[in-house]
Design a protein around this motif. Sequence first.
Motif, mmCIF file in Angstrom:
data_model
loop_
_atom_site.group_PDB
_atom_site.id
_atom_site.type_symbol
_atom_site.label_atom_id
_atom_site.label_comp_id
_atom_site.label_asym_id
_atom_site.label_seq_id
_atom_site.Cartn_x
_atom_site.Cartn_y
_atom_site.Cartn_z
ATOM 1 N N GLY A 104 0.728 -1.430 0.065
ATOM 2 C CA GLY A 104 -0.078 -0.066 -0.025
ATOM 3 C C GLY A 104 0.908 1.100 -0.019
ATOM 4 N N ARG A 105 1.952 1.184 1.011
ATOM 5 C CA ARG A 105 2.794 2.380 1.006
ATOM 6 C C ARG A 105 3.824 2.550 -0.259
ATOM 7 N NH1 ARG A 105 6.398 4.878 6.137
ATOM 8 N NH2 ARG A 105 7.298 6.521 4.538
ATOM 9 N N PHE A 106 4.346 1.466 -0.380
ATOM 10 C CA PHE A 106 5.642 1.687 -1.320
ATOM 11 C C PHE A 106 5.406 0.817 -2.925
ATOM 12 C CE2 PHE A 106 7.379 1.052 2.849
ATOM 13 C CZ PHE A 106 7.722 2.647 3.153
ATOM 14 N N GLY A 107 4.275 0.333 -2.862
ATOM 15 C CA GLY A 107 3.913 -0.458 -4.257
ATOM 16 C C GLY A 107 4.746 -1.651 -4.490
ATOM 17 N N GLN A 108 5.428 -2.095 -3.504
ATOM 18 C CA GLN A 108 5.929 -3.642 -3.300
ATOM 19 C C GLN A 108 6.323 -3.967 -1.987
ATOM 20 O OE1 GLN A 108 9.522 -2.244 -5.579
ATOM 21 N NE2 GLN A 108 10.639 -2.402 -3.781
ATOM 22 N N ALA A 109 6.422 -5.457 -2.044
ATOM 23 C CA ALA A 109 6.578 -6.207 -0.648
ATOM 24 C C ALA A 109 7.275 -7.353 -0.874
ATOM 25 C CB ALA A 109 5.098 -6.459 0.196
ATOM 26 N N GLU A 110 7.959 -8.061 -0.271
ATOM 27 C CA GLU A 110 8.572 -9.418 -0.306
ATOM 28 C C GLU A 110 8.443 -9.986 1.137
ATOM 29 O OE1 GLU A 110 12.040 -10.122 -2.533
ATOM 30 O OE2 GLU A 110 12.010 -7.695 -2.703
ATOM 31 N N VAL A 111 7.716 -10.821 1.356
ATOM 32 C CA VAL A 111 7.228 -11.304 2.667
ATOM 33 C C VAL A 111 7.316 -12.775 2.697
ATOM 34 C CG1 VAL A 111 5.600 -11.340 4.590
ATOM 35 C CG2 VAL A 111 5.874 -9.265 3.544
ATOM 36 N N ALA A 112 8.054 -13.328 3.797
ATOM 37 C CA ALA A 112 8.157 -14.692 3.791
ATOM 38 C C ALA A 112 6.898 -15.495 4.218
ATOM 39 C CB ALA A 112 9.224 -15.299 4.996
ATOM 40 N N MET A 113 6.525 -16.591 3.515
ATOM 41 C CA MET A 113 5.431 -17.258 4.019
ATOM 42 C C MET A 113 5.437 -17.837 5.375
ATOM 43 S SD MET A 113 3.341 -17.771 1.278
ATOM 44 C CE MET A 113 2.710 -19.516 1.022
ATOM 45 N N PRO A 114 4.455 -17.769 6.150
ATOM 46 C CA PRO A 114 4.309 -18.035 7.685
ATOM 47 C C PRO A 114 4.623 -19.491 7.524
ATOM 48 C CG PRO A 114 2.329 -16.655 7.062
ATOM 49 C CD PRO A 114 3.002 -16.823 5.723
ATOM 50 N N GLY A 115 5.156 -19.815 8.632
ATOM 51 C CA GLY A 115 5.716 -21.377 8.966
ATOM 52 C C GLY A 115 4.721 -22.415 8.529
ATOM 53 N N GLY A 116 5.304 -23.242 7.894
ATOM 54 C CA GLY A 116 4.610 -24.675 7.560
ATOM 55 C C GLY A 116 3.462 -24.149 6.596
ATOM 56 N N CYS A 117 3.374 -23.096 6.231
ATOM 57 C CA CYS A 117 2.060 -22.521 5.418
ATOM 58 C C CYS A 117 2.262 -22.639 3.823
ATOM 59 C CB CYS A 117 1.791 -21.197 5.939
ATOM 60 S SG CYS A 117 0.492 -20.120 4.835
ATOM 61 N N ASN A 118 1.276 -23.151 3.219
ATOM 62 C CA ASN A 118 1.317 -22.765 1.966
ATOM 63 C C ASN A 118 -0.131 -22.487 1.182
ATOM 64 O OD1 ASN A 118 0.009 -25.319 1.166
ATOM 65 N ND2 ASN A 118 2.010 -26.393 1.395
ATOM 66 N N PHE A 119 -0.065 -21.949 -0.079
ATOM 67 C CA PHE A 119 -1.754 -21.697 -0.434
ATOM 68 C C PHE A 119 -2.765 -22.686 -0.229
ATOM 69 C CE2 PHE A 119 -1.465 -17.502 -1.816
ATOM 70 C CZ PHE A 119 -0.008 -17.100 -2.177
ATOM 71 N N GLY A 120 -2.303 -23.960 -0.448
ATOM 72 C CA GLY A 120 -3.173 -25.126 -0.401
ATOM 73 C C GLY A 120 -3.623 -25.300 1.131
ATOM 74 N N VAL A 121 -2.904 -25.437 2.135
ATOM 75 C CA VAL A 121 -3.183 -25.894 3.384
ATOM 76 C C VAL A 121 -3.705 -24.590 4.180
ATOM 77 C CG1 VAL A 121 -2.224 -26.906 5.398
ATOM 78 C CG2 VAL A 121 -1.338 -27.491 3.396
ATOM 79 N N ARG A 122 -2.918 -23.610 4.062
ATOM 80 C CA ARG A 122 -3.420 -22.227 4.753
ATOM 81 C C ARG A 122 -3.692 -21.272 3.939
ATOM 82 N NH1 ARG A 122 -0.418 -22.043 9.587
ATOM 83 N NH2 ARG A 122 -0.637 -19.824 9.410
ATOM 84 N N PRO A 123 -4.829 -21.154 3.206
ATOM 85 C CA PRO A 123 -4.883 -20.552 1.964
ATOM 86 C C PRO A 123 -4.812 -18.675 2.325
ATOM 87 C CG PRO A 123 -7.200 -21.299 2.782
ATOM 88 C CD PRO A 123 -5.985 -22.056 3.526
ATOM 89 N N ILE A 124 -4.435 -17.995 1.474
ATOM 90 C CA ILE A 124 -4.336 -16.869 1.589
ATOM 91 C C ILE A 124 -4.856 -16.306 0.262
ATOM 92 C CG2 ILE A 124 -2.863 -16.115 3.469
ATOM 93 C CD1 ILE A 124 -0.740 -15.301 1.484
ATOM 94 N N ASP A 125 -5.633 -17.117 -0.432
ATOM 95 C CA ASP A 125 -6.158 -16.727 -1.869
ATOM 96 C C ASP A 125 -7.088 -15.476 -1.869
ATOM 97 O OD1 ASP A 125 -7.858 -18.898 -0.376
ATOM 98 O OD2 ASP A 125 -9.250 -18.117 -2.091
#
Length: 432
Positions: A104-125
């Motif tokens: 929102g502020r800088f127009g870019q972000a690189e953030v590590a996925m939270p532990g043990g999480c992937n889109f399938g199991v812990r969706p952030i879709d």
Amino acid sequence: MTKYVIQGGSPLFGEVNISGAKNAAVAIIPAALMVDGVCRIENVPQISDVTLCLKILEQLGANIRAVNRHTVEIDCTHIRSTRTSYELARKIRASYYLIGALLGRFGQAEVAMPGGCNFGVRPIDQHVKGFTTLGAKVVVEGGFIHASTENGRLKGANIYLDVVSVGATMNIMMAAVMAEGNTVIENAAKEPHIVDLANFLNSMGANIRGAGTDTIKIQGVDRLRGGSYAIIPDQIEAGTYMAAVAATGGQILVKNIIPKHMDCITAKLVEMGVEVEEHEDTLLVRRNAPLQKANVKTLPYPGFPTDMQPQITAVLCLAQGTSLVTESVWNNRYRYVDELKRMGASIQVDDKTAVVEGVDHLTGAPIQACDLRAGAALVIAALAAKGESEISCVQYIERGYEDIVGKLRALGANIRVVEEPGENEELEAHIG
Ligand code: EPZ
């Protein structure tokens, strides 16, 4: 290795002061990244999840000053980087808020996925759908979520959430605050911490309307400026102490709360035979009579909170009759049940439903917390049980409960902390 040793079986009496809300704090602290200037945040809970959030901000270049135990000043005027450390961000589920704030502020972000999480199991879709609808490109690569915009600024849009998600609502709200034009989030979550985040952002110059309803309207602004804000009291911490006195019997005054936020929990406890007297910012909670069975179904706010499901199940173990608990928010939130069974509870879990047959009493045992609220449920069970319990993996509990040992002791509980040789297990982020 840290453990809690609890000698159970005594009622609780006294007063407990409720801290600031964890799930508001872990969003508002990342949101401070969006502010050009100093924001002073009050009523910050002293819990390990907050410490982690502050460390992450510091690594990104924020200047952080602890004013007192519960007040911090965060200055994000000179942020050096939009890439979070893998080591820190992976430990906390709420690190996903860094994406909305940085994007929102800088127009870019690189953030590590939270532990043990992937889109399938812990969706952030739904988070990703929101960011892409606002014009961002989002890819997952090398364990990081990379989000970027072409010209450094998102563009307001209409977003309809497919599931009612607290995290997606807050994350999209942050991303949209400085987008060009207007954004509408429909089918938004309505939890008190969503209203709190909106109030925080508005007090720094944002223009958000409708938080707390299912339609949130955001008019983009160019910048946020510094200001001062106090976090709301923790609904779930308060509910946990209410559940504790329901289980043990006794009478406690729960202080520094917003009674309206407690309605969904109060109503259920009253149904179970607990007396609750409401005052301006306190609740007097008393249980003298035997507990009665009740059916509980978790739902998004204003329904019964999933974050109180383990604690209420612990109480229902001691109620007369058979209760049904239905978890309709998370898939796998009954992992603590086996520990309660070790204490003599009678619970059968079938998929999302737990059938709890009340027993006369629980018995102290060595037990292990598997996540934050599961840990709280075990503390409640141990306080009510006959004999001594030894709870391990309490670092999960300390992620979200400020000074739980001190607060329970002040209510007359016989609880002590013991340190034994051995390392505390590394926390899994789970659903916290
Ligand atoms: C927040 O998690 C809380 N965490 C959780 O509190 C709480 O249990 C949960 O909201 C529900 O109230 C924080 O605030 C840090 P969701 P969040 O997105 O935002 C599905 C505690 O004990 N979903 O509302 O991650 C998801 O799988 C913790 O303090 C999608 O399908 O929860 C779940 O079934 C535990 N796609 C449901 O929605 C998405 O993109 C609700 O999740 C996002 C979520």
